[in-house]
Design a protein around this motif. Sequence first.
Motif, PDB file in Angstrom:
ATOM      1  N   SER A 270       2.641 -31.774 -11.642  1.00 28.36           N
ATOM      2  CA  SER A 270       1.933 -32.604 -10.664  1.00 28.36           C
ATOM      3  C   SER A 270       0.949 -33.530 -11.382  1.00 28.36           C
ATOM      4  N   GLY A 271       0.944 -34.788 -10.988  1.00 29.97           N
ATOM      5  CA  GLY A 271      -0.032 -35.738 -11.525  1.00 29.97           C
ATOM      6  C   GLY A 271       0.391 -36.451 -12.791  1.00 29.97           C
ATOM      7  N   VAL A 272       1.608 -36.157 -13.293  1.00 29.89           N
ATOM      8  CA  VAL A 272       2.021 -36.807 -14.548  1.00 29.89           C
ATOM      9  C   VAL A 272       2.477 -38.256 -14.329  1.00 29.89           C
ATOM     10  N   GLY A 273       2.764 -38.591 -13.077  1.00 33.50           N
ATOM     11  CA  GLY A 273       3.112 -39.991 -12.790  1.00 33.50           C
ATOM     12  C   GLY A 273       4.549 -40.239 -12.351  1.00 33.50           C
ATOM     13  N   LYS A 274       5.192 -39.238 -11.784  1.00 35.30           N
ATOM     14  CA  LYS A 274       6.592 -39.401 -11.351  1.00 35.30           C
ATOM     15  C   LYS A 274       6.716 -40.467 -10.254  1.00 35.30           C
ATOM     16  N   THR A 275       5.880 -40.315  -9.224  1.00 39.42           N
ATOM     17  CA  THR A 275       5.937 -41.256  -8.103  1.00 39.42           C
ATOM     18  C   THR A 275       5.585 -42.662  -8.579  1.00 39.42           C
ATOM     19  N   SER A 276       4.572 -42.755  -9.424  1.00 37.84           N
ATOM     20  CA  SER A 276       4.139 -44.062  -9.921  1.00 37.84           C
ATOM     21  C   SER A 276       5.239 -44.719 -10.744  1.00 37.84           C
TER      22      SER A 276
ATOM     23  N   SER B 128       4.519 -46.830 -19.183  1.00 42.85           N
ATOM     24  CA  SER B 128       3.312 -46.938 -18.382  1.00 42.85           C
ATOM     25  C   SER B 128       3.678 -47.489 -17.016  1.00 42.85           C
ATOM     26  N   ALA B 129       3.374 -46.710 -15.998  1.00 41.89           N
ATOM     27  CA  ALA B 129       3.621 -47.191 -14.638  1.00 41.89           C
ATOM     28  C   ALA B 129       2.607 -48.267 -14.284  1.00 41.89           C
TER      29      ALA B 129
ATOM     30  N   GLY C  61       5.483 -32.079  -7.983  1.00 43.43           N
ATOM     31  CA  GLY C  61       5.262 -31.254  -9.169  1.00 43.43           C
ATOM     32  C   GLY C  61       4.536 -29.950  -8.850  1.00 43.43           C
TER      33      GLY C  61
ATOM     34  N   PHE D 136       2.077 -50.783  -8.630  1.00 40.95           N
ATOM     35  CA  PHE D 136       1.358 -49.607  -9.130  1.00 40.95           C
ATOM     36  C   PHE D 136       0.170 -49.326  -8.219  1.00 40.95           C
ATOM     37  N   ASN D 137      -0.008 -48.058  -7.895  1.00 41.50           N
ATOM     38  CA  ASN D 137      -1.133 -47.656  -7.051  1.00 41.50           C
ATOM     39  C   ASN D 137      -1.980 -46.674  -7.851  1.00 41.50           C
ATOM     40  N   SER D 138      -3.235 -47.016  -8.078  1.00 43.52           N
ATOM     41  CA  SER D 138      -4.053 -46.138  -8.928  1.00 43.52           C
ATOM     42  C   SER D 138      -4.567 -44.908  -8.159  1.00 43.52           C
TER      43      SER D 138
ATOM     44  N   PHE E 215      -4.243 -41.422  -6.326  1.00 41.55           N
ATOM     45  CA  PHE E 215      -3.316 -40.289  -6.447  1.00 41.55           C
ATOM     46  C   PHE E 215      -3.023 -39.697  -5.065  1.00 41.55           C
TER      47      PHE E 215
ATOM     48  N   THR F  61      -0.521 -37.033  -3.821  1.00 44.36           N
ATOM     49  CA  THR F  61       0.473 -36.078  -4.307  1.00 44.36           C
ATOM     50  C   THR F  61       1.694 -36.045  -3.388  1.00 44.36           C
ATOM     51  N   THR F  62       2.861 -35.896  -4.003  1.00 43.99           N
ATOM     52  CA  THR F  62       4.104 -35.852  -3.214  1.00 43.99           C
ATOM     53  C   THR F  62       4.238 -34.488  -2.546  1.00 43.99           C
TER      54      THR F  62
END
Length: 206
Positions: A18-24, A147-148, A77, A34-36, A38, A40-41
């Motif tokens: 979680s938080g690693v940037g999959k959605t981004s 980099s997203a 995640g 890009f959305n800064s 967070f 969570t999915t």
Amino acid sequence: MSDGDYDYLIKFLALGDSGVGKTSFLYQYTDAKFNSKFITTVGIDFREKRVVYKPSGPDGNAGRGQRIHLQLWDTAGQERFRSLTTAFFRDAMGFLLIFDLTNEQSFLNVRNWISTFCWESLLFQVKACFCLLEFKNKERLPYFETSAATASNVNKAVETLLELIMKRMERCVDKSWIPDGVVRSNGHSSTDHLNANDPDKSKCAC
Ligand code: GTP
Ligand code: MG
């Protein structure tokens, strides 16, 4: 291209802590945004994109473009969604395994993610075949620093995975085999004609 107008439906799945940037990552790939913040999915989500894949011919020149409908599954995640998200692993043809370069634990957990999707995949012969290939050639897993936020390497990472999967499928077609779920827009599996009345042909020969 209209909605049902494509040659191959290809399903990829993004996974990682979680938080690693999959959605981004996926949002940048499909929408170039890009959305800064967070968010969570929850469970699972998916995005789609149409691309044209141009295989290179034996002479090195690009052949006729194949219209690809990419379905990109975005998993949560968080541990609490694990049993839900792993149920989707078996349908994926390729995995985007993501970790955060600034978070060591997310890198250490990559090993666990690999064993989870291999275990799920082993239940299905088709994926087991891909999976074991990956295990045999572990060092050959393509790696990209992306980099997203800036979009750096995002397209390249997905394009590389797509090329890998398409090349494997081409090799498998040579051996009269292709994964289930790769459906041409006419609704028929591209191997319907190959597998009819011959159960052995449905086995992976990669
Ligand atoms: P879960 O849905 O909980 O599994 O998380 P996730 O992996 O989908 O993470 P998400 O894409 O939501 O990103 C988490 C946070 O990291 C967000 O605040 C993003 O803006 C930020 N982030 C993601 N990718 C990047 C990146 O490449 N660069 C920077 N600077 N921030 C990023
Ligand atoms: Mg997410």
